[in-house]
Motif scaffolding. Structure first.
Motif, short mmCIF file in Angstrom:
data_model
loop_
_atom_site.label_atom_id
_atom_site.label_comp_id
_atom_site.label_asym_id
_atom_site.label_seq_id
_atom_site.Cartn_x
_atom_site.Cartn_y
_atom_site.Cartn_z
N PRO A 175 0.81 -1.23 0.00
CA PRO A 175 0.00 0.00 0.00
C PRO A 175 0.84 1.27 0.00
CG PRO A 175 0.02 -0.99 2.17
CD PRO A 175 0.73 -1.95 1.27
N PHE A 176 2.06 1.17 0.52
CA PHE A 176 2.92 2.35 0.64
C PHE A 176 4.37 1.87 0.67
CE2 PHE A 176 5.41 5.26 3.28
CZ PHE A 176 5.20 6.47 2.64
N GLY A 177 5.24 2.55 -0.05
CA GLY A 177 6.64 2.12 -0.07
C GLY A 177 7.61 3.28 0.07
N TYR A 178 8.73 3.00 0.72
CA TYR A 178 9.81 3.99 0.87
C TYR A 178 11.11 3.27 0.55
CZ TYR A 178 13.03 7.35 2.97
OH TYR A 178 14.05 8.23 3.17
N PHE A 179 11.80 3.72 -0.49
CA PHE A 179 13.03 3.05 -0.92
C PHE A 179 14.19 4.05 -0.92
CE2 PHE A 179 9.39 1.22 -3.09
CZ PHE A 179 9.50 -0.12 -2.77
N PRO A 180 15.21 3.81 -0.14
CA PRO A 180 16.41 4.68 -0.22
C PRO A 180 16.99 4.59 -1.63
CG PRO A 180 16.47 3.29 1.74
CD PRO A 180 15.35 2.76 0.88
N ASN A 181 17.49 5.70 -2.12
CA ASN A 181 17.98 5.76 -3.50
C ASN A 181 19.28 6.55 -3.54
OD1 ASN A 181 18.04 5.59 -6.34
ND2 ASN A 181 16.98 7.54 -6.54
N SER A 182 20.29 6.00 -2.88
CA SER A 182 21.58 6.68 -2.81
C SER A 182 22.61 5.97 -3.68
CB SER A 182 22.08 6.71 -1.35
OG SER A 182 23.39 7.22 -1.29
N PRO A 183 23.43 6.71 -4.42
CA PRO A 183 24.44 6.06 -5.27
C PRO A 183 25.61 5.49 -4.47
CG PRO A 183 24.66 8.44 -5.37
CD PRO A 183 23.42 8.16 -4.57
N THR A 184 25.75 5.89 -3.21
CA THR A 184 26.85 5.40 -2.38
C THR A 184 26.30 4.82 -1.08
OG1 THR A 184 27.12 7.57 -1.33
CG2 THR A 184 28.43 7.14 -3.30
N TYR A 185 26.99 3.83 -0.56
CA TYR A 185 26.61 3.23 0.71
C TYR A 185 27.82 2.50 1.26
CZ TYR A 185 26.07 -0.85 -2.33
OH TYR A 185 26.29 -1.83 -3.26
N SER A 186 27.81 2.24 2.56
CA SER A 186 28.92 1.53 3.17
C SER A 186 28.46 0.91 4.49
CB SER A 186 30.10 2.48 3.43
OG SER A 186 29.70 3.53 4.29
N SER A 187 29.16 -0.13 4.92
CA SER A 187 28.86 -0.77 6.20
C SER A 187 29.38 0.11 7.34
CB SER A 187 29.53 -2.15 6.27
OG SER A 187 29.06 -2.98 5.23
N GLY A 188 28.72 -0.01 8.48
CA GLY A 188 29.19 0.77 9.62
C GLY A 188 28.22 0.75 10.79
N ILE A 189 28.63 1.37 11.88
CA ILE A 189 27.83 1.43 13.10
C ILE A 189 26.80 2.55 12.98
CG2 ILE A 189 27.90 1.91 15.58
CD1 ILE A 189 30.70 0.68 15.61
N LEU A 204 17.64 5.00 24.56
CA LEU A 204 18.50 4.98 23.38
C LEU A 204 17.74 4.21 22.31
CD1 LEU A 204 22.04 4.18 24.85
CD2 LEU A 204 21.26 6.35 23.89
N ARG A 205 17.70 4.75 21.07
CA ARG A 205 16.87 4.12 20.05
C ARG A 205 17.58 4.13 18.69
NH1 ARG A 205 11.06 6.15 20.44
NH2 ARG A 205 11.98 8.13 19.81
N ASP A 206 17.29 3.10 17.90
CA ASP A 206 17.78 2.99 16.51
C ASP A 206 19.29 2.85 16.42
OD1 ASP A 206 15.17 3.19 15.65
OD2 ASP A 206 15.27 5.36 15.38
N GLY A 207 19.89 2.17 17.37
CA GLY A 207 21.31 1.88 17.28
C GLY A 207 21.53 0.52 16.66
N GLY A 208 22.72 0.27 16.13
CA GLY A 208 22.98 -1.04 15.56
C GLY A 208 24.15 -0.99 14.59
N TYR A 209 24.16 -1.98 13.70
CA TYR A 209 25.21 -2.07 12.69
C TYR A 209 24.55 -2.31 11.35
CZ TYR A 209 29.43 -3.51 10.21
OH TYR A 209 30.45 -3.60 9.31
N TYR A 210 24.95 -1.53 10.33
CA TYR A 210 24.40 -1.68 8.99
C TYR A 210 25.41 -2.41 8.11
CZ TYR A 210 22.71 -0.60 4.31
OH TYR A 210 22.29 -0.70 3.02
N TRP A 211 24.97 -3.52 7.50
CA TRP A 211 25.83 -4.27 6.60
C TRP A 211 25.40 -4.01 5.16
CZ3 TRP A 211 24.57 -9.21 3.98
CH2 TRP A 211 25.65 -9.69 3.24
N ALA A 212 26.30 -3.44 4.35
CA ALA A 212 26.02 -3.15 2.95
C ALA A 212 26.51 -4.31 2.11
CB ALA A 212 26.73 -1.87 2.54
N ALA A 213 25.56 -5.12 1.61
CA ALA A 213 25.91 -6.28 0.78
C ALA A 213 26.49 -5.80 -0.55
CB ALA A 213 24.68 -7.13 0.54
#
Length: 217
Positions: A175-189, A204-213
């Motif tokens: 019903p609704f979509g949100y897609f990031p559309n960035s030409p660059t990305y990287s893994s990190g905290i 504390l909210r929204d902490g973690g680790y992002y893995w860029a496949a």
């Protein structure tokens, strides 16, 4: 004699076959390999109509002997490039109305029946297809009833569903979509945000680790 309005215009144009200027010198018609340049903007097409007074431009392609549309309007602005069937653009406002436009968005493409350009990198589309398939008519795509595309940032869609070999798959329905559309990305905290709520206190909210496949994942 060349009209004064053309000499003073900050718009550069040329065409392979012919250039026709209206009697008052305010309109220019270009045919075959037509090209118009204004600052960092470049537009090429088979036919271009340029209004020097309103700074408005119209462009379209032409059907060849095989009934295939060729010399389609190609609009370039900086690193952005769009191909369409027809285009009407205003150099002063930066707004445009485009039909059958194809634009690259990240790793995919958006093909839209009708598109309005309301800002430098902001588009509103209707009946669009988003796909990573590079065929002229994608073998698979996400059908978007409507969407807002912000270049190199995000794509926000209304109702959408998957289509495979022109067969619609209505489930799951988005019903609704949100897609990031960035030409660059990287893994990190991901650094969490902190705050205070009346019911839960400090947090504390929204902490973690992002893995860029990788692109081949």
């Amino acid at each position: 004699s060349v009209p004064k309005a053309i000499i003073e215009a900050p718009i550069i144009y040329n065409a392979e076959d012919s250039i026709i200027v209206s009697f008052d010198g305010q309109k220019v018609y270009l045919y075959n390999q037509a090209k118009v340049t204004y600052q960092n903007i470049e537009l090429t097409a088979y036919f271009i109509e340029l209004d020097l007074e309103t700074k408005q431009i119209y462009a379209e392609g032409i059907l060849d002997s095989a009934e295939t549309l060729v010399q389609k309007p190609i609009f370039k602005q900086g690193s952005e490039e769009y191909e369409s069937e027809t285009m009407r653009y205003n150099f002063e406002t930066g707004k445009a109305f485009i039909t059958k436009v194809v634009s690259a968005q990240g790793e995919g493409r958006i093909l839209s029946d009708r598109t309005k350009k309301i800002g430098k990198d902001v588009f509103i589309t209707e009946k669009a297809m988003y796909s990573t398939c590079d065929a002229d008519h994608p073998h698979f795509y996400l059908h978007l009833s409507k969407a807002k595309v912000v270049g190199n940032d995000k794509i926000i869609t209304g109702p959408a569903y998957l289509v495979l070999e022109d067969f619609p798959i209505y489930f799951p329905f988005i019903p609704f979509g949100y897609f990031p559309n960035s030409p660059t990305y990287s893994s990190g905290i991901l650094v969490p945000t902190y705050g205070e709520e009346q019911n839960r206190g400090f947090f504390l909210r929204d902490g973690g680790y992002y893995w860029a496949a990788s692109e081949y994942f």
